[in-house]
Design a protein around this motif. Structure first.
Motif, PDB file in Angstrom:
ATOM      1  N   THR A  85      41.253  39.540  39.495  1.00 21.38           N
ATOM      2  CA  THR A  85      41.796  39.842  40.813  1.00 21.38           C
ATOM      3  C   THR A  85      42.009  38.570  41.626  1.00 21.38           C
ATOM      4  O   THR A  85      41.444  37.514  41.336  1.00 21.38           O
ATOM      5  CB  THR A  85      40.846  40.774  41.587  1.00 21.38           C
ATOM      6  OG1 THR A  85      39.627  40.075  41.862  1.00 21.38           O
ATOM      7  CG2 THR A  85      40.565  42.049  40.802  1.00 21.38           C
ATOM      8  N   ASP A  95      41.505  46.526  43.913  1.00 22.96           N
ATOM      9  CA  ASP A  95      40.149  46.738  44.410  1.00 22.96           C
ATOM     10  C   ASP A  95      39.716  48.187  44.248  1.00 22.96           C
ATOM     11  O   ASP A  95      40.521  49.093  44.056  1.00 22.96           O
ATOM     12  CB  ASP A  95      40.061  46.360  45.895  1.00 22.96           C
ATOM     13  CG  ASP A  95      40.186  44.861  46.118  1.00 22.96           C
ATOM     14  OD1 ASP A  95      39.485  44.112  45.432  1.00 22.96           O
ATOM     15  OD2 ASP A  95      40.996  44.456  46.971  1.00 22.96           O
ATOM     16  N   GLY A  96      38.396  48.377  44.338  1.00 20.56           N
ATOM     17  CA  GLY A  96      37.800  49.695  44.487  1.00 20.56           C
ATOM     18  C   GLY A  96      38.191  50.704  43.446  1.00 20.56           C
ATOM     19  O   GLY A  96      38.113  50.477  42.244  1.00 20.56           O
ATOM     20  N   VAL A  97      38.613  51.872  43.936  1.00 21.23           N
ATOM     21  CA  VAL A  97      38.934  52.999  43.061  1.00 21.23           C
ATOM     22  C   VAL A  97      40.035  52.630  42.079  1.00 21.23           C
ATOM     23  O   VAL A  97      39.991  53.008  40.899  1.00 21.23           O
ATOM     24  CB  VAL A  97      39.358  54.226  43.899  1.00 21.23           C
ATOM     25  CG1 VAL A  97      39.858  55.335  42.993  1.00 21.23           C
ATOM     26  CG2 VAL A  97      38.194  54.710  44.747  1.00 21.23           C
ATOM     27  N   ASP A  98      41.042  51.872  42.537  1.00 18.06           N
ATOM     28  CA  ASP A  98      42.145  51.487  41.656  1.00 18.06           C
ATOM     29  C   ASP A  98      41.650  50.649  40.487  1.00 18.06           C
ATOM     30  O   ASP A  98      42.156  50.769  39.368  1.00 18.06           O
ATOM     31  CB  ASP A  98      43.199  50.700  42.437  1.00 18.06           C
ATOM     32  CG  ASP A  98      43.947  51.569  43.432  1.00 18.06           C
ATOM     33  OD1 ASP A  98      43.953  52.792  43.252  1.00 18.06           O
ATOM     34  OD2 ASP A  98      44.523  51.015  44.387  1.00 18.06           O
ATOM     35  N   TYR A  99      40.665  49.809  40.730  1.00 18.16           N
ATOM     36  CA  TYR A  99      40.096  48.945  39.677  1.00 18.16           C
ATOM     37  C   TYR A  99      39.412  49.805  38.617  1.00 18.16           C
ATOM     38  O   TYR A  99      39.628  49.619  37.422  1.00 18.16           O
ATOM     39  CB  TYR A  99      39.105  47.984  40.335  1.00 18.16           C
ATOM     40  CG  TYR A  99      38.555  46.878  39.464  1.00 18.16           C
ATOM     41  CD1 TYR A  99      39.162  45.621  39.429  1.00 18.16           C
ATOM     42  CD2 TYR A  99      37.398  47.055  38.702  1.00 18.16           C
ATOM     43  CE1 TYR A  99      38.641  44.587  38.659  1.00 18.16           C
ATOM     44  CE2 TYR A  99      36.879  46.029  37.930  1.00 18.16           C
ATOM     45  CZ  TYR A  99      37.496  44.798  37.916  1.00 18.16           C
ATOM     46  OH  TYR A  99      36.977  43.776  37.159  1.00 18.16           O
ATOM     47  N   VAL A 100      38.609  50.753  39.053  1.00 16.80           N
ATOM     48  CA  VAL A 100      37.912  51.642  38.108  1.00 16.80           C
ATOM     49  C   VAL A 100      38.921  52.458  37.312  1.00 16.80           C
ATOM     50  O   VAL A 100      38.821  52.563  36.078  1.00 16.80           O
ATOM     51  CB  VAL A 100      36.937  52.582  38.847  1.00 16.80           C
ATOM     52  CG1 VAL A 100      36.286  53.546  37.867  1.00 16.80           C
ATOM     53  CG2 VAL A 100      35.876  51.786  39.588  1.00 16.80           C
ATOM     54  N   ARG A 121      32.900  43.106  42.396  1.00 17.19           N
ATOM     55  CA  ARG A 121      33.506  44.360  42.856  1.00 17.19           C
ATOM     56  C   ARG A 121      32.460  45.302  43.428  1.00 17.19           C
ATOM     57  O   ARG A 121      32.786  46.252  44.131  1.00 17.19           O
ATOM     58  CB  ARG A 121      34.216  45.092  41.708  1.00 17.19           C
ATOM     59  CG  ARG A 121      35.370  44.388  41.024  1.00 17.19           C
ATOM     60  CD  ARG A 121      36.455  43.973  41.968  1.00 17.19           C
ATOM     61  NE  ARG A 121      36.352  42.543  42.224  1.00 17.19           N
ATOM     62  CZ  ARG A 121      36.711  41.950  43.330  1.00 17.19           C
ATOM     63  NH1 ARG A 121      37.180  42.638  44.337  1.00 17.19           N
ATOM     64  NH2 ARG A 121      36.583  40.646  43.463  1.00 17.19           N
ATOM     65  N   GLY A 122      31.184  45.086  43.109  1.00 14.48           N
ATOM     66  CA  GLY A 122      30.115  45.933  43.621  1.00 14.48           C
ATOM     67  C   GLY A 122      29.690  46.988  42.613  1.00 14.48           C
ATOM     68  O   GLY A 122      30.461  47.389  41.741  1.00 14.48           O
ATOM     69  N   ASP A 124      29.213  50.152  42.822  1.00 13.42           N
ATOM     70  CA  ASP A 124      29.937  51.418  42.812  1.00 13.42           C
ATOM     71  C   ASP A 124      31.216  51.326  41.980  1.00 13.42           C
ATOM     72  O   ASP A 124      31.772  52.355  41.572  1.00 13.42           O
ATOM     73  CB  ASP A 124      30.253  51.877  44.232  1.00 13.42           C
ATOM     74  CG  ASP A 124      31.062  50.861  45.018  1.00 13.42           C
ATOM     75  OD1 ASP A 124      30.985  49.658  44.706  1.00 13.42           O
ATOM     76  OD2 ASP A 124      31.765  51.269  45.968  1.00 13.42           O
ATOM     77  N   VAL A 125      31.671  50.114  41.699  1.00  9.00           N
ATOM     78  CA  VAL A 125      32.816  49.891  40.819  1.00  9.00           C
ATOM     79  C   VAL A 125      32.344  49.482  39.428  1.00  9.00           C
ATOM     80  O   VAL A 125      32.829  49.987  38.421  1.00  9.00           O
ATOM     81  CB  VAL A 125      33.746  48.807  41.412  1.00  9.00           C
ATOM     82  CG1 VAL A 125      34.800  48.376  40.393  1.00  9.00           C
ATOM     83  CG2 VAL A 125      34.406  49.311  42.683  1.00  9.00           C
ATOM     84  N   THR A 129      32.593  51.639  35.579  1.00  7.75           N
ATOM     85  CA  THR A 129      33.471  50.959  34.620  1.00  7.75           C
ATOM     86  C   THR A 129      32.714  50.655  33.334  1.00  7.75           C
ATOM     87  O   THR A 129      33.228  50.846  32.226  1.00  7.75           O
ATOM     88  CB  THR A 129      34.051  49.674  35.225  1.00  7.75           C
ATOM     89  OG1 THR A 129      34.694  49.976  36.471  1.00  7.75           O
ATOM     90  CG2 THR A 129      35.064  49.036  34.287  1.00  7.75           C
TER      91      THR A 129
END
Length: 256
Positions: A85, A95-100, A121-122, A124-125, A129
């Motif tokens: 990224t 980012d976020g949901v799109d990454y997962v 990404r954290g 939650d990601v 994944t």
């Protein structure tokens, strides 16, 4: 004790560092031409597809078709799919949901051997994944890139241990040195992590000119793979494959 990771016929974390060559092409045709060329390079162990460079980088279905086609090439090398990224020096933001969801699609349809997941990404990601990779039978390179500085030794070790605890199959960390002292920090952190705390292979490097020595000396300090370039580099300080491979051989022979 550090465990090696087998991907196809490549064992990462045992002896001479594996050589990874990135593909940073923009079109599918260019990617497949390079993948076919690299399949014939005996010194290349793995290929990294830098998805963020593609002209259809966000289209996970397109990328999945591409990874399947690359895997079908005669003599194909194991493939790492990496969406680097913009936040970590890549070409495209995601980012976020799109990454997962991107990686879930790639894992379900493209069946890569490994994926690179940015720990920044954290959880939650990162965690969903990694879970998707487990279910697909793919290995995970959990990565962190600092293009601004090199953290203190024990901060680097803490970061690598955290990445390992999250479930990485391979831990990757890259830092930007301001001088030789920063390179020594990276090498010391690699040595201490590999000899005291690592359960999985490490890939570590200091970037840019001062960091070149870290890309060459991995077997001595505990880094299990290194990146080489054929043509265009994907990060500062990468060494040409033709120059890198003989140095790795020289060090490997000296350490026997």
């Amino acid at each position: 004790m550090m465990q090696s990771v087998s991907v196809g016929n490549v064992v990462i974390g045992n002896g001479r560092p594996s050589i990874i060559v990135p593909i940073t092409a923009k079109t599918a045709d260019e990617v497949l031409a390079l993948a076919a060329r690299y399949a014939r390079e005996s010194t290349v162990d793995l290929i990294e597809l830098r998805v963020d460079h593609l002209d259809q980088a966000r289209d996970a279905h397109h990328v999945s078709e591409l990874t399947r086609a690359a895997a079908a090439i005669e003599g194909a090398k194991p493939l790492i799919v990496t969406f680097r990224t913009k936040a970590e020096g890549g070409m495209t933001a995601l980012d976020g949901v799109d990454y997962v969801e991107f990686y879930r699609t790639i894992l379900a349809e493209g069946r890569p051997d490994l994926i690179d997941v940015e720990v920044a990404r954290g959880e939650d990601v990162v965690l969903p994944t990694i879970d998707a990779a487990r279910r697909a039978g793919a290995k995970v390179v959990l990565s962190h890139h600092d293009f601004a500085a090199t953290a203190p030794v024990w901060d680097l070790i803490a970061r690598m241990r955290h990445m390992q605890d999250l479930g990485a199959d391979i831990v990757k960390i890259a830092t930007m040195p301001k001088d030789a002292g920063d390179v020594l920090k990276l090498l010391e952190a690699t040595w201490l992590m590999s000899t005291r705390y690592a359960h999985c292979p490490l890939i570590t490097m200091a970037m840019a000119g001062p960091g070149v020595v870290s890309r060459l000396s991995g077997e001595l300090f505990g880094s299990a793979a290194t990146f080489a370039m054929i043509g265009e580099a994907s990060a500062p300080g990468q060494v040409e494959l033709a120059k890198l491979s003989p140095v790795l051989d020289l060090i490997h022979e000296a350490l026997k």
